[in-house]
Design a protein around this motif. Structure first.
Motif, PDB file in Angstrom:
ATOM      1  N   SER A   2       0.930  -1.688  -0.316  1.00 43.98           N
ATOM      2  CA  SER A   2       0.137  -0.246   0.138  1.00 43.98           C
ATOM      3  C   SER A   2       1.202   1.373  -0.516  1.00 43.98           C
ATOM      4  O   SER A   2       2.193   1.371   0.706  1.00 43.98           O
ATOM      5  CB  SER A   2      -0.844   0.168   0.991  1.00 43.98           C
ATOM      6  OG  SER A   2      -0.351  -0.919   2.282  1.00 43.98           O
ATOM      7  N   GLU A   3       0.257   2.512  -0.751  1.00 46.00           N
ATOM      8  CA  GLU A   3       0.703   3.374  -0.845  1.00 46.00           C
ATOM      9  C   GLU A   3       1.132   4.243   1.013  1.00 46.00           C
ATOM     10  O   GLU A   3       0.324   4.399   1.405  1.00 46.00           O
ATOM     11  CB  GLU A   3      -0.072   4.350  -1.304  1.00 46.00           C
ATOM     12  CG  GLU A   3       0.438   4.356  -2.949  1.00 46.00           C
ATOM     13  CD  GLU A   3       2.038   4.376  -3.373  1.00 46.00           C
ATOM     14  OE1 GLU A   3       2.330   5.910  -2.998  1.00 46.00           O
ATOM     15  OE2 GLU A   3       2.149   3.824  -3.809  1.00 46.00           O
ATOM     16  N   PRO A   4       2.402   4.520   1.324  1.00 50.73           N
ATOM     17  CA  PRO A   4       2.547   4.949   2.531  1.00 50.73           C
ATOM     18  C   PRO A   4       1.988   6.308   2.333  1.00 50.73           C
ATOM     19  O   PRO A   4       1.376   6.749   3.807  1.00 50.73           O
ATOM     20  CB  PRO A   4       3.666   5.382   2.472  1.00 50.73           C
ATOM     21  CG  PRO A   4       4.985   4.859   0.990  1.00 50.73           C
ATOM     22  CD  PRO A   4       3.444   4.743   0.415  1.00 50.73           C
ATOM     23  N   ARG A 187       6.346   3.522  11.102  1.00 43.28           N
ATOM     24  CA  ARG A 187       6.447   4.706   9.561  1.00 43.28           C
ATOM     25  C   ARG A 187       8.386   5.329   9.749  1.00 43.28           C
ATOM     26  O   ARG A 187       8.661   5.933   8.979  1.00 43.28           O
ATOM     27  CB  ARG A 187       5.968   5.289   9.618  1.00 43.28           C
ATOM     28  CG  ARG A 187       4.276   4.443   9.072  1.00 43.28           C
ATOM     29  CD  ARG A 187       3.047   5.197   8.572  1.00 43.28           C
ATOM     30  NE  ARG A 187       3.340   6.372   8.801  1.00 43.28           N
ATOM     31  CZ  ARG A 187       3.011   6.406   6.726  1.00 43.28           C
ATOM     32  NH1 ARG A 187       2.306   6.411   6.568  1.00 43.28           N
ATOM     33  NH2 ARG A 187       3.104   8.226   6.406  1.00 43.28           N
ATOM     34  N   SER A 188       8.869   5.158  11.279  1.00 42.28           N
ATOM     35  CA  SER A 188      10.049   5.715  11.714  1.00 42.28           C
ATOM     36  C   SER A 188      11.337   4.907  10.727  1.00 42.28           C
ATOM     37  O   SER A 188      11.117   3.511  10.794  1.00 42.28           O
ATOM     38  CB  SER A 188      10.475   5.248  12.885  1.00 42.28           C
ATOM     39  OG  SER A 188      10.499   4.053  13.288  1.00 42.28           O
ATOM     40  N   ALA A 193      13.353  -0.823   9.272  1.00 41.07           N
ATOM     41  CA  ALA A 193      14.363  -1.406   9.396  1.00 41.07           C
ATOM     42  C   ALA A 193      13.601  -3.064  10.246  1.00 41.07           C
ATOM     43  O   ALA A 193      13.821  -3.858   9.188  1.00 41.07           O
ATOM     44  CB  ALA A 193      15.341  -1.746  10.352  1.00 41.07           C
ATOM     45  N   LEU A 194      12.812  -2.850  11.113  1.00 43.60           N
ATOM     46  CA  LEU A 194      11.885  -3.838  11.039  1.00 43.60           C
ATOM     47  C   LEU A 194      10.978  -4.592  10.355  1.00 43.60           C
ATOM     48  O   LEU A 194      11.314  -5.801   9.205  1.00 43.60           O
ATOM     49  CB  LEU A 194      10.973  -3.690  12.409  1.00 43.60           C
ATOM     50  CG  LEU A 194      11.468  -3.083  13.231  1.00 43.60           C
ATOM     51  CD1 LEU A 194      10.356  -2.962  14.906  1.00 43.60           C
ATOM     52  CD2 LEU A 194      11.832  -4.705  14.098  1.00 43.60           C
ATOM     53  N   PRO A 324      -1.449   2.310   7.280  1.00 44.30           N
ATOM     54  CA  PRO A 324      -0.365   1.397   6.008  1.00 44.30           C
ATOM     55  C   PRO A 324       0.805   2.006   6.899  1.00 44.30           C
ATOM     56  O   PRO A 324       1.420   2.572   6.770  1.00 44.30           O
ATOM     57  CB  PRO A 324      -0.683   2.750   4.624  1.00 44.30           C
ATOM     58  CG  PRO A 324      -0.790   3.570   5.197  1.00 44.30           C
ATOM     59  CD  PRO A 324      -1.556   3.338   6.139  1.00 44.30           C
ATOM     60  N   THR A 325       1.849   0.175   6.509  1.00 44.86           N
ATOM     61  CA  THR A 325       3.571   0.632   7.477  1.00 44.86           C
ATOM     62  C   THR A 325       3.763   0.332   6.324  1.00 44.86           C
ATOM     63  O   THR A 325       4.802  -0.941   6.192  1.00 44.86           O
ATOM     64  CB  THR A 325       3.205  -0.506   8.321  1.00 44.86           C
ATOM     65  OG1 THR A 325       2.408  -1.712   8.365  1.00 44.86           O
ATOM     66  CG2 THR A 325       2.314   1.061   8.784  1.00 44.86           C
TER      67      THR A 325
END
Lengths: 335, 234, 287
Positions: A2-4, A187-188, A193-194, A324-325
């Motif tokens: 999905s679009e962020p 979202r950070s 990274a996760l 979204p993520t």
């Protein structure tokens, strides 16, 4: 995927609706009776635990079957610190957070040595170990457990209704805080990274992401948060025993079913899953064991036929996405 | 002309959403050696994987002796008579040299090639039959990989970059076995970076670039210039 | 109670734990699969044995001749119809969560069918007989359990090292794609591995049920003991699993000498100590 980014008008509407919803829920003491508040509080606590487990399993790839360890630590620390140290419940909650984080930090380096699926059972052994240690401390009441003295409870508020309102608001804050905290986290940079880690560990490593560290802090952070929620749960229950504090069924099985059915690796999945869980419980709980059989069957069917759960299905079908993520879904391909 | 051994008919395939092969078509005759050339990433290994069913393809895109096999699972191909010598050899690491050969023999077809004949073709393998497969040198491992394909007595072998990572002298040693292999009547597709070598052993050349066939013809009619152009474009 | 007693008791207990562990070790070796319901299937098999014995009056060990094929078929079909659908794309979550769901279903189905009352299979004179060894009495049933574990380990090592199906197991474990390219059907191989795992589950169940009480919730602890034995011993060899089972048995046996409620905890502690000092286990397969 999905679009962020949201179109800004939709985004504003979403924020407005969420804010109204939270305000409406915060005002529940005005419109709900005591049983209603309790049910809502229980929903928030399970939602929070589901969101946290989803962070572990759905994003960091840490399929823990041992989260009950940190529930038990949170609950027992609340009881023992208020009783034996005489501190206020709030200080006890903070102590529980620290203890749970320490326990997680102690076990993580050992558990992370277990390959993929074996981590799951390893985390369970860790929980069993902590559970056995707690049953062996005579001051904690052994198998019978312990109760929270009235004096401690009154430390929160003198009369019962105010007390229940405060606990309700704390649980609501935990639920919404975890939901939006998890959203912001994912979202950070850490969240990316996760997500990268879960979707493609090799690529994540080549991007210079320290996988071990990302996993470690997720595991420790989630343990701390689980302990905090657990303190609130047992502040409401007023009694704890090793069987209830370290219950695999209540704190892990239920939570895993909620996340799997709602949609693993989706924040919305935990919300949908919690709603479905309470609906099913409303209609089927009096069936006893059959209820758990139904839940287990639904979870298995979900894993085989709609691996991304109810929310993943809706998302694929209608393009829905509230939070979204940017995480790729697991492949649907079969061998 | 007799019925081709293998017909590739408008074969398209790829990885997930990424299409890597676009409507490839060519025929391979019985007992024929076909050289498949093209730059790195042109789709040669992808083509092999699609033929073997390790990548998605459709029923009519691949025919073997006239029979559509595009919908068959990979594991059915060995008994039909198709074998592969994969890129990077990919020997079974927990099996000895002999076990690597034996297991392919167990599941393949019976015929000319037996354990003894493989050992006669590559005598060094007989010496090292009980050694773990991965303890062998690169060239010897390649011999095991070739033996593993032969012992199933296939009618078609797909050779993928068998000289990759080997010293030139070792490559010669491996290719020295080819006349004996072809004499047994087997057809083959050979992927090889060394064009000169391919022209020596293959009478039929197919060149692909970016997942499409850009040349298909008899080796003697194609000049080195033609081939170079297909590698790098005009 | 002296040290020799405790030592022998621990080794004999380790035999039972090896029986719990061996099926786990096998399916992890062949297909990297962890069956969370392993212990619950052991308990399910014990209830099936109970029904078979009730219907036929056979001795539990003879009833095994019926229970083993039943469990092997269940294992084969479970893998073929359910678990194979969740495998094959490197994602460990789906198969793990499916077996997790199975564990909960089995526990509750057994609870509904048999209530939570615990039961036990009577082994007749085998239960009470013992073998005098100097001043020590060795129970015949625990001794027989250990022998069974050793025999099973040797048989499985033989199958894996020397037979055609063993080669197929190892080849599929090494490289399922290339194995399929030479004609090995991975789905069938996986189902066969699960069938053998379930045959060991049947054996473990009867030896467990003759020795101690069981109820619908006895499964998870058996899974955990089996798992600890596998990790302590080191992945990749059945002899390692046997060693892991014996070490776990010894740890629990000596722990119980300190205090009865230290028995299980000592097992967990040894597990974590091994994980800290020798993360690949005591006898890892050579890399």
């Amino acid at each position: 995927m999905s679009e962020p980014s949201h179109p800004s008008s939709d985004w504003r509407r979403f924020i407005a609706i969420s804010a109204l919803l939270v305000i409406g829920l915060a005002a529940a003491p005005l419109w709900a009776d005591r049983a209603g508040l309790r049910l809502l509080g229980e929903m928030y606590s399970l939602l929070t635990l589901a969101l946290l487990w989803n962070l572990l399993a759905g994003y960091a790839g840490l399929l823990s079957v041992g989260q009950q360890a940190f529930v038990g630590i949170g609950g027992y620390t609340l009881f023992s610190a208020t009783i034996f140290l005489g501190v206020s419940p709030y200080v006890a909650i903070l102590l529980g957070i620290v203890l749970a984080a320490l326990a997680a930090a102690l076990f993580a380096p050992l558990l992370f040595r277990l390959e993929g699926a074996y981590f799951a059972i390893g985390s369970w052994v860790a929980a069993e170990t902590i559970y056995l240690v707690f049953t062996m401390i005579p001051q904690l009441g052994g198998g019978a457990g312990m109760s929270l003295p009235a004096a401690v409870v009154r430390g929160i508020a003198e009369d019962r209704s105010t007390r229940e309102f405060i606990i309700y608001w704390l649980l609501l804050a935990a639920g919404t805080g975890t939901l939006f905290g998890a959203y912001a986290l994912l979202r950070s940079k850490v969240g990316l990274a996760l997500t990268a880690l879960r979707d493609n560990p090799t690529a994540a490593a080549s991007l210079g992401i320290d996988i071990w560290r990302a996993k470690f802090w997720t595991y420790v952070g989630v343990a701390a948060a689980v302990s905090a929620v657990s303190s609130l749960i047992f502040l409401q229950k007023l009694r704890i025993s090793p069987a209830s504090g370290f219950s695999l069924n209540d704190w892990t099985v239920t939570i895993i079913f909620i996340v799997v059915i709602g949609g693993i690796g989706r924040l919305e999945g935990a919300i949908v899953g919690t709603a479905v869980y309470f609906l099913l419980r409303e209609f089927l709980a009096n069936l006893g064991p059959v209820y758990m059989i139904v839940l287990g069957t639904i979870a298995i069917i979900t894993m085989i036929f709609a691996r991304r759960g109810i929310w993943g299905f809706l998302e694929a079908r209608f393009g829905w996405s509230l939070l979204p993520t940017t995480r790729l879904p697991p492949h649907e391909d079969k061998i | 002309m007799a019925e081709p051994l293998l017909s590739i008919d408008r074969l398209s395939s790829g990885y997930g959403d990424f299409q890597a092969l676009f409507e490839l078509s060519f025929d391979l005759q019985q007992g024929e050696m076909l050289g498949l050339v093209g730059a790195n990433g042109a789709g040669k290994t992808t083509l092999f994987r699609a033929i073997m069913g390790l990548l998605p393809r459709q029923q009519d895109m691949v025919r073997f002796r006239g029979q559509p096999i595009g919908a068959l699972p990979t594991s059915d191909l060995a008994t039909l008579g198709i074998a592969m010598v994969p890129e990077g050899r990919r020997l079974f690491r927990s099996l000895s040299v002999e076990e690597n050969l034996r297991i392919a023999g167990d599941y393949g077809r019976k015929g000319h090639w037996t354990l003894e004949r493989i050992y006669a073709l590559f005598p060094i393998l007989a010496e090292k039959r009980h050694a773990p497969a991965l303890s062998l040198s690169g060239g010897q491992q390649q011999m095991v990989a070739i033996g593993r394909a032969l012992i199933a007595n296939p009618d078609l072998i797909l050779f993928d970059e068998i000289s990759l990572g080997l010293a030139p002298i070792v490559v010669n040693e491996v290719y020295a076995a080819f006349p004996a292999i072809l004499a047994s009547g087997v057809g083959a597709i050979v992927v090889e970076q060394d064009i000169a070598r391919v022209r020596k052993i293959a009478r039929h050349l197919v060149c692909i670039r970016e997942g499409r066939i850009v040349l298909d013809g008899a080796a003697e009619t194609l000049t080195l210039h033609d081939l170079t152009v297909t590698y790098f474009g005009e | 109670m002296n040290v020799i007693d405790t030592l022998i008791g621990g080794l004999l207990l380790g035999g039972l734990y090896t029986l719990f562990a061996i099926g786990l070790s096998l399916i992890f070796g062949v297909m990297r699969l962890v069956n969370i319901a392993h212990g619950d299937f052991i308990v399910l098999a014990a209830y099936i044995a109970y029904l078979v014995i009730g219907a036929t009056g056979l001795h539990p060990l003879v009833a095994l001749l019926v229970v083993i094929p039943i469990m092997a078929v269940i294992g084969y079909l479970l893998q073929k119809w359910v678990l194979n659908r969740t495998m094959g794309d490197d994602d460990v979550l789906p198969p793990l969560l499916v077996t997790f769901g199975l564990a909960v279903i089995i526990q509750n189905a057994l609870l509904a069918a048999f209530t939570s009352n615990s039961m036990r299979l009577s082994a007749g004179s085998l239960q009470t007989s013992s073998l005098p060894l100097g001043s020590i009495q060795i129970g015949l049933l625990p001794l027989f359990t250990l022998l069974m574990a050793v025999v099973l380990v040797i048989v499985l090592e033989f199958i894996f090292a020397r037979t055609r199906i063993g080669r197929a197991f190892r080849a599929t474990s090494d490289d399922p794609q290339i194995a399929s390219a030479i004609g090995v059907r991975a789905d069938h191989i996986y189902a066969l591995a699960m069938a053998i795992s379930f045959a060991t589950i049947a054996i473990a169940s009867v030896f467990l049920a003759m020795r101690s009480n069981f109820d619908p919730y006895s499964g998870p602890a058996r899974l955990i003991y089996g798992f600890e034995a596998v990790i302590i011993g080191g992945l990749g060899s059945f002899y390692g699993t046997l060693a892991g089972g014996l070490v776990l048995g010894l740890a629990q046996s000596f722990g119980a000498q300190i205090s009865p409620n230290m028995q299980i905890l000592s097992g967990h502690l040894v597990f974590f100590i091994i994980l800290a000092l020798r993360p690949r286990g005591l006898f890892p397969k050579a890399p």
